[in-house]
Design a protein around this motif. Sequence first.
Motif, mmCIF file in Angstrom:
data_model
loop_
_atom_site.group_PDB
_atom_site.id
_atom_site.type_symbol
_atom_site.label_atom_id
_atom_site.label_comp_id
_atom_site.label_asym_id
_atom_site.label_seq_id
_atom_site.Cartn_x
_atom_site.Cartn_y
_atom_site.Cartn_z
ATOM 1 N N VAL A 81 -24.956 0.124 -29.704
ATOM 2 C CA VAL A 81 -23.771 0.792 -30.247
ATOM 3 C C VAL A 81 -23.885 2.285 -29.941
ATOM 4 C CG1 VAL A 81 -22.418 1.308 -32.305
ATOM 5 C CG2 VAL A 81 -23.639 -0.869 -32.120
ATOM 6 N N GLY A 82 -22.887 2.829 -29.225
ATOM 7 C CA GLY A 82 -22.922 4.258 -28.907
ATOM 8 C C GLY A 82 -21.714 4.953 -29.477
ATOM 9 N N SER A 105 -32.694 7.870 -20.575
ATOM 10 C CA SER A 105 -34.127 7.540 -20.617
ATOM 11 C C SER A 105 -34.572 6.952 -21.949
ATOM 12 C CB SER A 105 -34.960 8.793 -20.344
ATOM 13 O OG SER A 105 -34.565 9.407 -19.152
ATOM 14 N N PHE A 106 -33.632 6.635 -22.835
ATOM 15 C CA PHE A 106 -34.050 6.324 -24.205
ATOM 16 C C PHE A 106 -34.841 5.027 -24.335
ATOM 17 C CE2 PHE A 106 -31.118 3.046 -25.985
ATOM 18 C CZ PHE A 106 -30.374 2.833 -24.851
ATOM 19 N N ARG A 107 -34.835 4.204 -23.294
ATOM 20 C CA ARG A 107 -35.634 2.983 -23.384
ATOM 21 C C ARG A 107 -37.030 3.138 -22.799
ATOM 22 N NH1 ARG A 107 -32.660 -0.935 -25.569
ATOM 23 N NH2 ARG A 107 -30.414 -0.892 -25.193
ATOM 24 N N GLN A 160 -26.093 5.081 -21.220
ATOM 25 C CA GLN A 160 -26.891 4.282 -22.150
ATOM 26 C C GLN A 160 -26.509 2.811 -22.122
ATOM 27 O OE1 GLN A 160 -26.877 6.535 -26.013
ATOM 28 N NE2 GLN A 160 -28.918 6.950 -25.237
ATOM 29 N N ARG A 161 -25.449 2.492 -21.368
ATOM 30 C CA ARG A 161 -24.954 1.121 -21.254
ATOM 31 C C ARG A 161 -24.800 0.429 -22.597
ATOM 32 N NH1 ARG A 161 -27.872 -1.579 -16.096
ATOM 33 N NH2 ARG A 161 -28.440 0.366 -15.055
ATOM 34 N N PRO A 162 -24.030 1.006 -23.489
ATOM 35 C CA PRO A 162 -23.843 0.352 -24.789
ATOM 36 C C PRO A 162 -22.901 -0.834 -24.666
ATOM 37 C CG PRO A 162 -22.546 2.365 -24.683
ATOM 38 C CD PRO A 162 -23.249 2.242 -23.370
ATOM 39 N N PHE B 222 -28.767 9.703 -32.119
ATOM 40 C CA PHE B 222 -27.679 8.922 -31.533
ATOM 41 C C PHE B 222 -27.843 8.762 -30.024
ATOM 42 C CE2 PHE B 222 -26.152 10.373 -35.588
ATOM 43 C CZ PHE B 222 -25.734 9.161 -36.120
ATOM 44 N N LEU B 223 -28.946 9.287 -29.492
ATOM 45 C CA LEU B 223 -29.320 8.954 -28.118
ATOM 46 C C LEU B 223 -30.335 7.823 -28.134
ATOM 47 C CD1 LEU B 223 -29.678 12.397 -26.305
ATOM 48 C CD2 LEU B 223 -27.710 10.878 -26.442
ATOM 49 N N GLY B 224 -30.678 7.350 -29.322
ATOM 50 C CA GLY B 224 -31.595 6.220 -29.408
ATOM 51 C C GLY B 224 -33.063 6.598 -29.556
ATOM 52 N N TYR B 225 -33.333 7.876 -29.803
ATOM 53 C CA TYR B 225 -34.719 8.299 -30.010
ATOM 54 C C TYR B 225 -34.963 8.527 -31.498
ATOM 55 C CZ TYR B 225 -34.607 9.538 -25.028
ATOM 56 O OH TYR B 225 -34.472 9.535 -23.676
#
Lengths: 254, 346
Positions: A81-82, A105-107, A160-162, B222-225
């Motif tokens: 979810v973005g 790069s968050f993954r 981010q490919r949400p 919210f960038l997933g970090y």
Amino acid sequence: MTVLLDVRGLRVVFSGFVALDGLDLTVEEGELRFLIGPNGAGKTTLIDVVTGLTRPVAGSVRFGGTELVGRREHRIVRLGVGRTFQTATVFEELTVLENLDLAASFRLSLPSLLRKRRGVSDEVASALETAELTALADRPAGVLSHGQRQWLEIGMLLVQRPRLLLLDEPVAGMSKDERERTGELLQRIAATHTVVVVEHDMEFLRRYARKVTVMHQGRVLREGSVAEVQDDPEVREVYLGRSAVRGAAAEEVS
Amino acid sequence: MSSRIALALCVLLLAVAPFTLSPFRLGLLAKYLCFAIVAVGIALAWGQGGMLVLGQGVFFGLGGYAMGMYLKLSEAGSAGLPDFMVWSGVEELPALWKPFANPVFALAAVVLVPGLVAFLLGLLVFRQRVRGAYFAILSQALAAAFVILLVGRQGITGGTNGLTNFSRFFQLDLTDPNGQRAVYAIAAVVLGLVYLVARLVIRGRFGRLLVAVRDGEDRVRFLGYDPAVVKTVTFTMSAVMAGLAGALFVPIVGIISPALLGIVPSLELLVGVAVGGRFVLAGAIGGAILVNYAKTAFSEDFAEGWLYLQGGLFVLVLVFAPKGLAGLVTGARERLAARVRKERVA
Ligand SMILES: Nc1ncnc2c1ncn2[C@@H]1O[C@H](COP(=O)(O)OP(=O)(O)OP(=O)(O)O)[C@@H](O)[C@H]1O
Ligand SMILES: [Mg+2]
């Protein structure tokens, strides 16, 4: 069609003030949904709850079957979810490219994050192009105009490919030309993503919206096509005195 | 390019120092290098990560005591007890001390104990979203508590006197100028390594992420970090650097005691970084050396005044040059470059 987002009985109270009052909302996979409503209707609050920023006192948010309420923000992002923010927020000290690269790069694991970035990934390059920021890639994001920031934010979301994109007023404060380009961008994105857009601008709505949900006082007032919603007496009532709908209605007459 | 030349010059200066400075002066320089190692960690945590670390003395002390305990035991008499324990009537070596007779254990502890304490503290504090002034005050309170603990447990820690009277550092004779030169060389090498590590961290993606956390922690989520992880890792790195510095300080200065670790010394560590410039590693290192040199110079005949002078300097820098000396240099360089460009166009 499969349901991607299923919001049930959501209730949010801010020190006595009820911002969401038993809200129900369903969004299907692949939909482009517009969310409108007067100021204070609770649109942003709804996005805040879905993305973990605000805790509801009651209700559930299921995303592809997974409950989101109670999860921390970054976990929800990792589930796909973005969101963007009503006032675009990017990292001003980082360059445009670095902003996008960080989002992409968050993954990565911690050890690989410690490594230096080598070149530009295809994904980031194409996001630069989509956001029309290739020429500004190495400038700090602080120099961007308001509209460019919104685009950068959308670009950061795309890399981010949400599975679900929540855009909070993406064209607010944009010039007519910028709006048009954002609208086209939105259509391109919607072709391959599920998108929920909060938007006030009626003209924008009529051009790009398919299905619209009208919120009022923390509830869903009406749901339907743009024409259906515009002709609804209750919706008109809520918006009475608001130039958006009146202007739109006047335009229709002429 | 010019920064490369500056770097080479600094390395050269550090390399010739043992052959030109008197043993006394070299010892002082080695001490400044210890503070410079702490400064690199502060620049990382504060300059890049926005964490105002006011209690680095704690980690400096943990590293210092770990080293000091080993050195005391390696010099202990036939009873296997450090001298201060004999004087205060302790008859058996406390359990806490026993493993420190092993040099490998002690060296590992120098790094791991400060690292672990910072890691656990960081997880706890950053997960709860304690930040800004609250974090600063918390870290300072930690320094105060640490000192109270050290002073209170005299039998184990040597109390206010701390650990002192060292004559050997592994194979090196600390009373001999050559031994002192060797210890200086170790400090210089460790500073170099710490600098390189910090530079790698800053230049990698993690460094960009750290700046992002500093400038918009809530946006980073919210960038997933998870900002708590980013901050904890950085805080831990800065603590390990402080621990290493504390461990080197012991053979160089010959003492580790609570007076070196409390609120005021912890603040002093910060002043150098602020003056030199917290956003640039070289600035932080230079600032730490400069301020500590000034402290020595002034303290010789102006001891009381130094504290006020230092306080004034700190305020002055924060108000008029928040980027420190390094900021003034880069600012001037950019203006010069801009003027050159203009002239070329004209
Ligand atoms: N953190 C908060 N604390 C207290 N009240 C809040 C908070 N956030 C929102 N509200 C209130 O909740 C109501 C709903 O706000 P929300 O931002 O969701 O509205 P909105 O539909 O997004 O409006 P707009 O079109 O102005 O963006 C408003 O009355 C607002 O004042
Ligand atoms: Mg809103």
